[in-house]
Design a protein around this motif. Structure first.
Motif, PDB file in Angstrom:
ATOM      1  N   VAL A   1      -1.949   0.069 -59.755  1.00 38.54           N
ATOM      2  CA  VAL A   1      -0.672  -0.524 -59.366  1.00 38.54           C
ATOM      3  C   VAL A   1       0.056  -0.992 -60.624  1.00 38.54           C
ATOM      4  CG1 VAL A   1       0.460  -2.287 -57.977  1.00 38.54           C
ATOM      5  CG2 VAL A   1      -1.698  -1.278 -57.195  1.00 38.54           C
ATOM      6  N   ILE A   2       1.267  -0.516 -60.811  1.00 34.25           N
ATOM      7  CA  ILE A   2       2.057  -0.847 -61.996  1.00 34.25           C
ATOM      8  C   ILE A   2       2.975  -2.020 -61.621  1.00 34.25           C
ATOM      9  CG2 ILE A   2       3.679   0.066 -63.693  1.00 34.25           C
ATOM     10  CD1 ILE A   2       0.954   1.534 -63.659  1.00 34.25           C
ATOM     11  N   ALA A   3       2.934  -3.082 -62.407  1.00 37.38           N
ATOM     12  CA  ALA A   3       3.711  -4.285 -62.065  1.00 37.38           C
ATOM     13  C   ALA A   3       5.209  -4.023 -62.213  1.00 37.38           C
ATOM     14  CB  ALA A   3       3.292  -5.455 -62.959  1.00 37.38           C
ATOM     15  N   ALA A   4       5.989  -4.586 -61.291  1.00 40.47           N
ATOM     16  CA  ALA A   4       7.449  -4.453 -61.332  1.00 40.47           C
ATOM     17  C   ALA A   4       8.029  -5.221 -62.522  1.00 40.47           C
ATOM     18  CB  ALA A   4       8.039  -4.998 -60.028  1.00 40.47           C
ATOM     19  N   THR A   5       9.261  -4.906 -62.883  1.00 43.43           N
ATOM     20  CA  THR A   5       9.884  -5.606 -64.024  1.00 43.43           C
ATOM     21  C   THR A   5      10.033  -7.102 -63.756  1.00 43.43           C
ATOM     22  OG1 THR A   5      12.066  -5.088 -63.152  1.00 43.43           O
ATOM     23  CG2 THR A   5      11.201  -3.600 -64.821  1.00 43.43           C
ATOM     24  N   THR A   6      10.090  -7.468 -62.474  1.00 44.53           N
ATOM     25  CA  THR A   6      10.180  -8.894 -62.129  1.00 44.53           C
ATOM     26  C   THR A   6       8.836  -9.595 -62.284  1.00 44.53           C
ATOM     27  OG1 THR A   6       9.835  -8.149 -59.866  1.00 44.53           O
ATOM     28  CG2 THR A   6      12.099  -8.694 -60.506  1.00 44.53           C
ATOM     29  N   ASN A   7       7.776  -8.826 -62.559  1.00 47.82           N
ATOM     30  CA  ASN A   7       6.422  -9.391 -62.597  1.00 47.82           C
ATOM     31  C   ASN A   7       5.697  -9.092 -63.911  1.00 47.82           C
ATOM     32  OD1 ASN A   7       7.043  -8.561 -59.582  1.00 47.82           O
ATOM     33  ND2 ASN A   7       5.672 -10.314 -59.531  1.00 47.82           N
TER      34      ASN A   7
ATOM     35  N   HIS B   1       3.321 -14.836 -64.717  1.00 45.34           N
ATOM     36  CA  HIS B   1       3.218 -13.520 -64.083  1.00 45.34           C
ATOM     37  C   HIS B   1       1.911 -12.794 -64.398  1.00 45.34           C
ATOM     38  CE1 HIS B   1       6.930 -13.766 -62.052  1.00 45.34           C
ATOM     39  NE2 HIS B   1       7.659 -13.871 -63.146  1.00 45.34           N
ATOM     40  N   LEU B   2       0.848 -13.569 -64.603  1.00 47.70           N
ATOM     41  CA  LEU B   2      -0.495 -12.990 -64.598  1.00 47.70           C
ATOM     42  C   LEU B   2      -1.307 -13.929 -63.722  1.00 47.70           C
ATOM     43  CD1 LEU B   2      -2.217 -10.655 -66.002  1.00 47.70           C
ATOM     44  CD2 LEU B   2      -3.162 -12.484 -67.398  1.00 47.70           C
TER      45      LEU B   2
ATOM     46  N   PRO C   1      -8.762   0.559 -61.079  1.00 51.43           N
ATOM     47  CA  PRO C   1      -7.317   0.496 -61.334  1.00 51.43           C
ATOM     48  C   PRO C   1      -6.810  -0.951 -61.392  1.00 51.43           C
ATOM     49  CG  PRO C   1      -7.832   1.940 -59.464  1.00 51.43           C
ATOM     50  CD  PRO C   1      -9.080   1.200 -59.795  1.00 51.43           C
ATOM     51  N   GLN C   2      -5.692  -1.133 -62.081  1.00 46.86           N
ATOM     52  CA  GLN C   2      -5.006  -2.437 -62.065  1.00 46.86           C
ATOM     53  C   GLN C   2      -4.503  -2.716 -60.661  1.00 46.86           C
ATOM     54  OE1 GLN C   2      -2.173  -3.700 -65.295  1.00 46.86           O
ATOM     55  NE2 GLN C   2      -0.618  -3.335 -63.744  1.00 46.86           N
ATOM     56  N   VAL C   3      -4.603  -3.959 -60.207  1.00 45.24           N
ATOM     57  CA  VAL C   3      -4.013  -4.349 -58.923  1.00 45.24           C
ATOM     58  C   VAL C   3      -3.184  -5.612 -59.103  1.00 45.24           C
ATOM     59  CG1 VAL C   3      -5.788  -3.277 -57.477  1.00 45.24           C
ATOM     60  CG2 VAL C   3      -6.073  -5.636 -58.223  1.00 45.24           C
ATOM     61  N   VAL C   4      -2.318  -5.862 -58.134  1.00 46.28           N
ATOM     62  CA  VAL C   4      -1.442  -7.037 -58.192  1.00 46.28           C
ATOM     63  C   VAL C   4      -1.657  -7.883 -56.937  1.00 46.28           C
ATOM     64  CG1 VAL C   4       0.283  -5.792 -59.565  1.00 46.28           C
ATOM     65  CG2 VAL C   4       0.512  -5.855 -57.069  1.00 46.28           C
ATOM     66  N   ASN C   5      -1.209  -9.133 -56.990  1.00 49.51           N
ATOM     67  CA  ASN C   5      -1.344 -10.005 -55.822  1.00 49.51           C
ATOM     68  C   ASN C   5      -0.142  -9.809 -54.881  1.00 49.51           C
ATOM     69  OD1 ASN C   5       0.807 -11.434 -56.892  1.00 49.51           O
ATOM     70  ND2 ASN C   5      -0.424 -13.169 -57.574  1.00 49.51           N
ATOM     71  N   ALA C   6      -0.106 -10.601 -53.816  1.00 45.94           N
ATOM     72  CA  ALA C   6       0.943 -10.424 -52.808  1.00 45.94           C
ATOM     73  C   ALA C   6       2.334 -10.639 -53.395  1.00 45.94           C
ATOM     74  CB  ALA C   6       0.704 -11.386 -51.652  1.00 45.94           C
ATOM     75  N   GLN C   7       2.412 -11.430 -54.470  1.00 44.36           N
ATOM     76  CA  GLN C   7       3.710 -11.668 -55.114  1.00 44.36           C
ATOM     77  C   GLN C   7       4.043 -10.581 -56.131  1.00 44.36           C
ATOM     78  OE1 GLN C   7       1.322 -14.305 -54.808  1.00 44.36           O
ATOM     79  NE2 GLN C   7       2.390 -14.688 -52.892  1.00 44.36           N
ATOM     80  N   GLY C   8       3.083  -9.679 -56.377  1.00 44.70           N
ATOM     81  CA  GLY C   8       3.337  -8.595 -57.323  1.00 44.70           C
ATOM     82  C   GLY C   8       2.848  -8.870 -58.735  1.00 44.70           C
ATOM     83  N   ASP C   9       2.219 -10.048 -58.948  1.00 47.27           N
ATOM     84  CA  ASP C   9       1.695 -10.344 -60.287  1.00 47.27           C
ATOM     85  C   ASP C   9       0.335  -9.687 -60.479  1.00 47.27           C
ATOM     86  OD1 ASP C   9       3.887 -11.880 -60.879  1.00 47.27           O
ATOM     87  OD2 ASP C   9       2.894 -13.810 -60.515  1.00 47.27           O
ATOM     88  N   ILE C  10       0.117  -9.158 -61.674  1.00 43.68           N
ATOM     89  CA  ILE C  10      -1.164  -8.520 -61.994  1.00 43.68           C
ATOM     90  C   ILE C  10      -2.293  -9.539 -61.863  1.00 43.68           C
ATOM     91  CG2 ILE C  10      -2.523  -7.464 -63.859  1.00 43.68           C
ATOM     92  CD1 ILE C  10       0.212  -6.432 -64.975  1.00 43.68           C
TER      93      ILE C  10
ATOM     94  N   CYS D   1      -4.159  -6.956 -49.409  1.00 42.03           N
ATOM     95  CA  CYS D   1      -3.644  -5.736 -50.043  1.00 42.03           C
ATOM     96  C   CYS D   1      -2.760  -6.129 -51.216  1.00 42.03           C
ATOM     97  CB  CYS D   1      -2.804  -4.934 -49.046  1.00 42.03           C
ATOM     98  SG  CYS D   1      -3.768  -4.184 -47.733  1.00 42.03           S
ATOM     99  N   GLY D   2      -2.779  -5.324 -52.278  1.00 43.69           N
ATOM    100  CA  GLY D   2      -1.925  -5.620 -53.425  1.00 43.69           C
ATOM    101  C   GLY D   2      -0.465  -5.280 -53.147  1.00 43.69           C
TER     102      GLY D   2
END
Ligand SMILES: *[C@@H]1O[C@H](CO)[C@@H](O)[C@H](O)[C@H]1NC(C)=O
Ligand SMILES: *[C@@H]1O[C@H](CO)[C@@H](O)[C@H](O)[C@H]1NC(C)=O
Length: 367
Positions: free
Chosen positions: A220-226, A255-256, A272-281, A76-77
């Protein structure tokens, strides 16, 4: 046509407004029990468990789909976990990525505390009432939505209450700043937005040069940390390199999660855009070289014209993507830019409007 469909839907909603609450109450508890039972069953599954093709499950907190009798697991993203959830508006459950807190809250809201059907006297009667009212509720919602009876939210044609962005109803003019224009608004997540531009084809995964309308959500929109960021290591800004000789563009990226790219002819902007378990796109990058008059030119460039373009589809090696420019470039001034994207080629989307550039751009001379 459009108008009459709208009337039919609002009449169906109005007609069901009264009794639907009663129906909902009758299947809600059972949905909660079913979700608990499924989540318990998933605990006993391993990636090696046998399965029926088409069956979905959760294994090791990952989303599992049965393909040819074997589970295929998908992380899961966004640090989410896989869970069975009770449906809210009809009988049944869905299997989806969510947080443990959301899973527990949704199950708790049904009143279910265990998977058993016989926990209390009277449940048997109410669950048989649920069974009969369920089918009419499902039939009613199927009619209103024009099809899509599936209990799987990813196949259903019905918008889930839980994903409706009620903020989209606000055009923003309640807090005006000078020159601000009203936003387009929607109470149904713009699901039928493209019907407002019937002159345009649906993007449908294609790169349609004359323009199109794309119905895929942004995801999924990436967090500012990612937030992704890149920097060219070669050529560097103001570099001078020899003409007509191979050179290798090198770009550091962070962070990609590179190496994710979909078929650009069939899946362009199609998911849609998705991110990995760490939150990176999860995505890939591209580089593009445009010839310009001089490194200090002020002439606006034409994006249809470029001398070199390459999708960087491989995974970065030690955080660096590279591509060789075979034969090099003729003498002249050039601009080199990155295009960092999600897997389906859409520009990377991040949590805030104000941020540093997610891409790099350098100017160099070939002599
Ligand atoms: C699944 O099967 C593989 C290969 O047969 C084996 O190495 C692995 O230990 C098994 N895993 C589990 C969780 O049973
Ligand atoms: C120049 O680049 C091309 C394309 O990448 C490659 O096939 C060729 O071997 C390179 N030549 C040299 C001398 O490295």
């Amino acid at each position: 046509m459009k108008f009459s469909a709208f009337v039919a839907v609002s009449m169906a909603l109005a007609a069901s407004a009264g009794p639907s609450f009663v129906r909902r109450a009758s299947f809600t508890l059972q949905n909660g029990k079913d979700a608990i039972a499924l989540n318990q069953k998933f605990q006993s599954l391993t990636p090696n468990s046998s399965c029926q093709t088409g069956e979905d499950a959760c294994i090791d907190n990952k989303f599992a789909q049965c393909v040819n009798g074997k589970f295929v697991l998908q992380q899961c993203g966004g640090g989410l976990i896989c869970a069975a959830l009770p449906l809210v508006n009809s009988a049944g459950t869905s299997i989806t990525c969510t947080t443990a807190a959301d899973r527990d809250a949704r199950i708790a809201a049904t009143g279910a505390t265990d998977a058993s059907n016989n926990a209390a006297t009277g449940n048997a009667a109410s669950s048989s009432a649920a069974a009969s009212s369920t089918s009419s509720a499902a039939a009613a919602s199927g009619t209103a939505a024009g099809g899509g009876n599936s209990n799987d939210p990813q196949q259903s044609l019905t918008l889930l209450q839980s994903v409706i962005a009620t903020g989209f109803e606000n055009d923003g003019q309640d807090q005006p700043t000078a020159g601000q224009v009203p936003s387009l608004t929607s109470s149904n997540n713009f699901i039928n937005f493209c019907a407002t531009v019937p002159n345009l084809p649906i993007t449908n995964g294609q790169q349609i040069k004359t323009g199109s309308c794309n119905p895929a959500p942004m995801g999924v929109i990436a967090a500012t940390t990612n937030m992704p960021s890149s920097k060219f290591q070669f050529p560097t800004n103001n570099a001078k390199i020899p003409a007509n000789q191979n050179f290798t563009i090198k770009m550091a990226i962070q962070h990609l999660e590179t190496g994710h790219f979909t078929n650009a002819n069939e899946n362009y902007f199609a998911a849609p855009q998705v991110v990995n378990a760490q939150g990176d796109i999860q995505g890939h990058s591209h580089v593009v070289v445009e010839q310009i008059d001089a490194v200090d030119t002020t002439k606006v460039t034409d994006p249809t014209k470029f001398v070199f373009f390459k999708g960087l589809n491989d995974q970065a090696v030690n955080g660096v993507l590279s591509v060789e420019v075979g034969g090099g470039l003729p003498k002249g001034a050039y601009r080199l830019a990155s295009i960092n994207t999600a897997a389906n080629h859409q520009p990377a989307l991040v949590a805030v409007a104000q941020h540093g550039s997610l891409d790099d751009m350098v100017y160099f001379t070939v002599e």
